[in-house]
Design a protein around this motif. Structure first.
Motif, PDB file in Angstrom:
ATOM      1  N   SER A 370       0.835  -1.205   0.000  1.00  0.00           N
ATOM      2  CA  SER A 370       0.000   0.000   0.000  1.00  0.00           C
ATOM      3  C   SER A 370       0.869   1.254   0.000  1.00  0.00           C
ATOM      4  N   GLU A 371       0.230   2.388  -0.288  1.00  0.00           N
ATOM      5  CA  GLU A 371       0.952   3.657  -0.355  1.00  0.00           C
ATOM      6  C   GLU A 371       1.390   4.168   1.011  1.00  0.00           C
ATOM      7  N   ASN A 372       0.785   3.681   2.082  1.00  0.00           N
ATOM      8  CA  ASN A 372       1.171   4.138   3.423  1.00  0.00           C
ATOM      9  C   ASN A 372       2.094   3.155   4.143  1.00  0.00           C
ATOM     10  N   LEU A 373       2.677   2.229   3.363  1.00  0.00           N
ATOM     11  CA  LEU A 373       3.558   1.214   3.937  1.00  0.00           C
ATOM     12  C   LEU A 373       5.018   1.682   3.912  1.00  0.00           C
ATOM     13  N   ILE A 374       5.704   1.495   5.020  1.00  0.00           N
ATOM     14  CA  ILE A 374       7.128   1.811   5.156  1.00  0.00           C
ATOM     15  C   ILE A 374       7.856   0.544   5.603  1.00  0.00           C
ATOM     16  N   ARG A 375       9.017   0.291   4.985  1.00  0.00           N
ATOM     17  CA  ARG A 375       9.830  -0.851   5.403  1.00  0.00           C
ATOM     18  C   ARG A 375      11.105  -0.358   6.089  1.00  0.00           C
ATOM     19  N   ILE A 376      11.434  -1.008   7.210  1.00  0.00           N
ATOM     20  CA  ILE A 376      12.669  -0.694   7.915  1.00  0.00           C
ATOM     21  C   ILE A 376      13.489  -1.975   8.068  1.00  0.00           C
ATOM     22  N   ALA A 377      14.743  -1.917   7.647  1.00  0.00           N
ATOM     23  CA  ALA A 377      15.695  -2.985   7.924  1.00  0.00           C
ATOM     24  C   ALA A 377      16.513  -2.512   9.117  1.00  0.00           C
ATOM     25  N   VAL A 378      16.225  -3.067  10.271  1.00  0.00           N
ATOM     26  CA  VAL A 378      16.769  -2.549  11.524  1.00  0.00           C
ATOM     27  C   VAL A 378      18.233  -2.952  11.676  1.00  0.00           C
ATOM     28  N   GLY A 379      19.061  -1.952  11.938  1.00  0.00           N
ATOM     29  CA  GLY A 379      20.497  -2.184  12.047  1.00  0.00           C
ATOM     30  C   GLY A 379      20.948  -2.433  13.472  1.00  0.00           C
ATOM     31  N   LEU A 380      22.162  -2.012  13.759  1.00  0.00           N
ATOM     32  CA  LEU A 380      22.796  -2.322  15.039  1.00  0.00           C
ATOM     33  C   LEU A 380      22.986  -1.088  15.923  1.00  0.00           C
ATOM     34  N   GLU A 381      22.309   0.018  15.582  1.00  0.00           N
ATOM     35  CA  GLU A 381      22.376   1.194  16.440  1.00  0.00           C
ATOM     36  C   GLU A 381      21.603   0.950  17.737  1.00  0.00           C
ATOM     37  N   ASP A 382      21.729   1.871  18.678  1.00  0.00           N
ATOM     38  CA  ASP A 382      20.912   1.794  19.887  1.00  0.00           C
ATOM     39  C   ASP A 382      19.457   2.002  19.494  1.00  0.00           C
ATOM     40  N   VAL A 383      18.579   1.115  19.940  1.00  0.00           N
ATOM     41  CA  VAL A 383      17.187   1.149  19.494  1.00  0.00           C
ATOM     42  C   VAL A 383      16.464   2.411  19.966  1.00  0.00           C
ATOM     43  N   ASP A 384      16.870   2.993  21.087  1.00  0.00           N
ATOM     44  CA  ASP A 384      16.240   4.236  21.555  1.00  0.00           C
ATOM     45  C   ASP A 384      16.503   5.373  20.581  1.00  0.00           C
ATOM     46  N   ASP A 385      17.668   5.377  19.956  1.00  0.00           N
ATOM     47  CA  ASP A 385      17.970   6.396  18.952  1.00  0.00           C
ATOM     48  C   ASP A 385      17.115   6.201  17.700  1.00  0.00           C
ATOM     49  N   LEU A 386      16.839   4.960  17.350  1.00  0.00           N
ATOM     50  CA  LEU A 386      15.981   4.678  16.202  1.00  0.00           C
ATOM     51  C   LEU A 386      14.548   5.141  16.475  1.00  0.00           C
ATOM     52  N   LYS A 387      14.071   4.921  17.677  1.00  0.00           N
ATOM     53  CA  LYS A 387      12.731   5.385  18.055  1.00  0.00           C
ATOM     54  C   LYS A 387      12.639   6.902  17.960  1.00  0.00           C
ATOM     55  N   GLN A 388      13.638   7.594  18.460  1.00  0.00           N
ATOM     56  CA  GLN A 388      13.632   9.052  18.412  1.00  0.00           C
ATOM     57  C   GLN A 388      13.640   9.548  16.979  1.00  0.00           C
ATOM     58  N   ASP A 389      14.381   8.844  16.121  1.00  0.00           N
ATOM     59  CA  ASP A 389      14.448   9.232  14.719  1.00  0.00           C
ATOM     60  C   ASP A 389      13.088   9.113  14.049  1.00  0.00           C
ATOM     61  N   LEU A 390      12.396   8.008  14.288  1.00  0.00           N
ATOM     62  CA  LEU A 390      11.064   7.819  13.708  1.00  0.00           C
ATOM     63  C   LEU A 390      10.047   8.798  14.284  1.00  0.00           C
ATOM     64  N   GLU A 391      10.199   9.115  15.546  1.00  0.00           N
ATOM     65  CA  GLU A 391       9.238  10.011  16.208  1.00  0.00           C
ATOM     66  C   GLU A 391       9.248  11.395  15.574  1.00  0.00           C
ATOM     67  N   ARG A 392      10.378  11.800  14.989  1.00  0.00           N
ATOM     68  CA  ARG A 392      10.440  13.102  14.318  1.00  0.00           C
ATOM     69  C   ARG A 392       9.360  13.220  13.245  1.00  0.00           C
ATOM     70  N   GLY A 393       9.185  12.130  12.496  1.00  0.00           N
ATOM     71  CA  GLY A 393       8.174  12.159  11.432  1.00  0.00           C
ATOM     72  C   GLY A 393       6.794  11.828  11.921  1.00  0.00           C
ATOM     73  N   LEU A 394       6.679  10.801  12.754  1.00  0.00           N
ATOM     74  CA  LEU A 394       5.363  10.368  13.224  1.00  0.00           C
ATOM     75  C   LEU A 394       4.661  11.451  14.027  1.00  0.00           C
ATOM     76  N   SER A 395       5.396  12.246  14.752  1.00  0.00           N
ATOM     77  CA  SER A 395       4.776  13.301  15.572  1.00  0.00           C
ATOM     78  C   SER A 395       4.181  14.423  14.726  1.00  0.00           C
ATOM     79  N   GLN A 396       4.558  14.471  13.436  1.00  0.00           N
ATOM     80  CA  GLN A 396       4.044  15.522  12.562  1.00  0.00           C
ATOM     81  C   GLN A 396       2.722  15.119  11.879  1.00  0.00           C
ATOM     82  N   LEU A 397       2.337  13.869  11.990  1.00  0.00           N
ATOM     83  CA  LEU A 397       1.133  13.400  11.286  1.00  0.00           C
ATOM     84  C   LEU A 397      -0.124  13.765  12.042  1.00  0.00           C
TER      85      LEU A 397
END
Length: 397
Positions: A370-397
């Motif tokens: 679907s057009e609203n589907l996003i795929r993430i291949a999760v790497g080896l960074e700290d997962v809290d940093d990944l959450k913060q990164d995604l929150e930048r966009g999700l908080s704008q919706l």
């Protein structure tokens, strides 16, 4: 693969990942050497003839015989529990080589709809030019697989977990269907790697890899592989020898280094993906999360049965459409916007316009892209940093 007296005969996966396939030269090297040579010199004309005919084992030409590539092949075969392996220039070259060496005009391929977009293009657009018929069905609808079988069906092809929705195929069930029809079952094991899943032990005839992904693990080089019985791999090697979609010695050496840490990385990828999936599941701007590690996933029980962990790839739908999905992606500053996966660095992508962008609207709908589907291949960074990164966009919706 090993006789009873071989030191690796009863070795565990991590030992095979570090030791299998190495044959030290007279120099006694600890690390595997890179044989950057195009050809090999023979002692005399008779020796050259014996090598070319196959009467005498040894190297002939690096398009199809190279010691570094052979080391990678032997190591991956051992890790997958296969008799042999053929390395290729890319994952798509592995699929192409498998199909064109084992199929002929008039044959039928039965494949899942839930496959990489380029794989679908290869099957439907290019194999058709050679008179090979292709039918695609829902990955987990085994009645549909059964009903689509034909007398001329020679190959069943599936990814599990699937790209990008993490659907899980029952490999043993597909093997039973395939073998009951005198067909081969080919499984793309890219998302799990042999560290998490060994399809041959579940009944698959051949395993396909895009070594570019988790086998390397750091996004450095391209490569692919076909693993399975010696007899089938000989057919694939014949195609490689003639047509040339070969893995380079340097790339094989990089993959050898990647395999040494594969098991450790796959567990870390899986742990991070699980944590991120659970966080996304609770987010008010996320409609649905697709990760087979979540108990709510319809194939969770099967994934638990046939995998050692759940892998590093997940996808999710945001509230909205393409505009909202792109907004989330564009807001990320840590994740890399690239279509590759299996990297130490987390990657994020919009499948409908990239990895599966060449599919028709109907094909995307059938595959759940679907057009609203996003795929993430999760790497080896700290997962809290990944959450913060995604929150930048999700908080704008």
């Amino acid at each position: 693969m090993f006789d009873e007296e071989h030191p690796l005969a009863d070795a565990q996966l991590q030992t095979l990942a570090v030791r299998a396939g190495q044959h030290r030269t007279a120099e006694g090297e600890q690390g595997e050497p890179i044989f950057t040579t195009s050809s090999y010199v023979f002692d005399n004309a008779a020796a050259a003839a014996a090598r070319f005919s196959g009467d005498e084992p040894g190297n002939v030409y690096s398009r199809y015989t190279n010691p570094t590539v052979r080391c990678f092949e032997e190591r991956l075969a051992a890790m997958e529990g296969g008799e042999a392996c053929v390395a290729t220039a890319s994952g798509m070259a592995a699929i192409l080589s498998c199909c064109l060496s084992l199929l002929k005009s008039g044959d039928h391929v039965l494949a899942s709809r839930s496959i990489f977009g380029t794989t679908s293009m290869l099957l439907n657009k290019y194999l058709a030019k050679f008179g090979i018929e292709v039918t695609q069905v829902n990955l987990t609808d085994y009645d549909a697989w059964q009903q689509a079988l034909k007398p001329n069906t020679k190959m069943l092809f599936a990814e599990t977990p699937s790209n990008p929705l993490n659907d899980i195929a029952d490999i043993s069930k597909l093997a039973e269907l395939a073998h009951g029809n005198d067909s081969l079952l080919v499984i793309d094991n890219c998302f799990c790697s042999p560290a998490l899943q060994q399809p041959l032990s579940l009944g698959a005839d051949l395993v396909i890899h895009s070594a570019t992904k988790f086998l390397d693990g750091q996004g450095r080089v391209l490569g692919g592989a076909v693993v399975g019985p010696e007899k089938l791999c000989e057919e694939v090697l014949g195609f490689i020898r003639t047509c040339g979609p070969t893995m380079s010695a340097f790339n094989a050496w990089v993959f050898l280094k990647g395999l040494e840490t594969l098991k450790l990385r796959m567990q870390a990828h899986s742990d991070n993906a699980m944590a991120l999936a659970r966080w996304l599941q609770q987010h008010p701007k996320v409609e649905q999360v697709y990760y087979c590690g979540l108990p709510e996933h319809p194939n969770h029980e099967l994934a638990t049965k046939q995998q050692k962990a759940y892998g590093g790839v997940l996808s999710f739908k945001v509230v909205g459409d393409r505009e909202q999905a792109w907004k989330v992606i564009d807001a990320c500053r840590l994740m890399s916007l690239t279509a590759n996966l299996g990297d130490a660095k987390t990657t994020i992508v919009h499948p409908a316009t990239t990895t599966h962008g060449r599919l028709s609207d109907e094909q995307k709908l059938e595959a759940g892209i679907s057009e609203n589907l996003i795929r993430i291949a999760v790497g080896l960074e700290d997962v809290d940093d990944l959450k913060q990164d995604l929150e930048r966009g999700l908080s704008q919706l």
